[in-house]
Write an enzyme that holds these catalytic residues in place. Structure first.
Site, short mmCIF file in Angstrom:
data_model
loop_
_atom_site.label_atom_id
_atom_site.label_comp_id
_atom_site.label_asym_id
_atom_site.label_seq_id
_atom_site.Cartn_x
_atom_site.Cartn_y
_atom_site.Cartn_z
N GLY A 152 -0.23 8.53 2.66
CA GLY A 152 0.22 9.91 2.53
C GLY A 152 1.66 10.13 2.96
N VAL B 198 3.99 0.88 2.49
CA VAL B 198 3.97 -0.36 3.26
C VAL B 198 4.38 -1.51 2.34
CG1 VAL B 198 2.60 -1.89 4.71
CG2 VAL B 198 2.12 0.57 4.69
N ALA C 214 0.85 -1.19 0.00
CA ALA C 214 0.00 0.00 0.00
C ALA C 214 0.88 1.23 0.00
CB ALA C 214 -0.93 0.00 1.21
N ALA D 34 3.86 7.38 4.01
CA ALA D 34 4.67 6.16 4.06
C ALA D 34 4.21 5.18 2.99
CB ALA D 34 4.56 5.51 5.44
N ASP E 257 -5.47 9.03 14.07
CA ASP E 257 -5.89 8.75 12.69
C ASP E 257 -6.66 7.43 12.63
OD1 ASP E 257 -6.14 9.25 9.98
OD2 ASP E 257 -4.19 8.41 9.45
#
Length: 294
Positions: free
Chosen positions: A22, A26, A19, A24, A138
């Site tokens: 915004g 993954v 993925a 980082a 978040d």
């Protein structure tokens, strides 16, 4: 630049990207020492740019250690952290069941019992973290991972939320961290506390029951709705919930409210409301759901 195939610190091989977020990326990685799969979150190099580089590096180890001490069955733990090729990374267990966002995609909500189980697990994780004086900042379905059986939920990204919040705060006092659809009103002033996570969890609950976030539309309109609009209503009469009742105010009314609010002191949209201004009363929504929900 770090990409698939890179080996970090001679131990973590990045197999492929899972993925992109915004702040980082993954990767699915392999721990070459212990021979197991891990998830590696590589922070964007922009976070280390001037003028925050020294301060951010100094806080990175401290914040990572705080997150690593979180020990709860519904929190995705932090296994390791480090620096490679000029950027920082976090290492976490790999969870194969995908995210709650994936589970919700294309649905009109989940059955009430399943939504309740997911909500309870997320609430327990937040309650534990708040007891440790850690605020997520978040909370959203994308940061809720499901185990392979689809029953156990893990709240993830405590580390990235705290670290990115530290970096943005060093750049600007007015910088905010969060996802607009789930942001509490105080986040628009750059503040966050346990209530911020509770508000976001309420938005997640709305999405679990309806398949949609509470407010949609242009950025400024969604910000305005979080601050001024009443909470949208839904009906639980239909299995899996029904569509939300909230509709944005008419453009004329929205512009009128914004003009009135702009006269008050403080940065828009959060400010102390002057005593002479009150938002117009909205008609109460009907208590029963029309059509198939009856």
């Amino acid at each position: 630049m770090i990409a698939a195939g890179t080996v970090l610190d001679g131990r973590y091989r990045l197999d492929h990207q899972l993925a992109r977020r915004g702040f980082a990326r993954v990767f699915l990685g392999s721990d070459l020492r212990l021979r197991r799969y891990v998830a590696v979150e590589v922070l964007n190099p922009e976070l280390l740019g001037a003028p925050v580089e020294q301060d951010f590096r100094a806080r990175f180890a401290t914040e990572a250690a705080v997150v690593a001490r979180l020990d709860h069955p519904n929190i995705l733990g932090l296994r390791d952290y480090g620096e490679a090729e000029g950027t920082l990374y976090l290492v976490m267990p790999y969870v194969a069941g995908g995210t709650l966002e994936d589970r919700l995609r294309g649905t009109s909500g989940l059955p009430l019992d399943l939504a309740g189980r997911y909500l309870r697990q997320a609430a327990l994780a937040l309650d534990y973290a708040h007891g440790q004086r850690v605020v997520h900042r978040d909370v959203k379905p994308q940061n809720m991972l499901l185990c392979a059986d689809g029953e156990r939920l893990l709240l993830a990204d405590f580390g990235i939320a705290r670290l990115v919040d530290a970096a943005t705060a060093l750049r600007s006092r007015t910088a905010t961290l969060g996802t607009l659809a789930y942001m509490a009103p105080e986040q628009f002033q750059g503040r966050a506390g346990p209530a911020t996570d509770v508000y976001a969890l309420g938005c997640v609950l709305f999405q679990l029951l309806t398949g949609e976030v509470p407010y949609t539309g242009p950025t400024e309109q969604v910000m305005f709705a979080h601050v001024w609009e009443r909470s949208p209503r839904w009906s639980s009469a239909a299995e899996g919930g029904c569509r939300p009742r909230w509709k944005p105010s008419s453009p004329a009314l929205w512009r009128s409210r914004r003009r009135s609010a702009s006269r008050a002191p403080g940065p828009w949209p959060m400010r102390s409301t002057p005593p002479w201004w009150r938002p117009p009363r909205r008609p109460r929504a009907p208590t029963s759901c029309p059509g198939p929900c009856r």
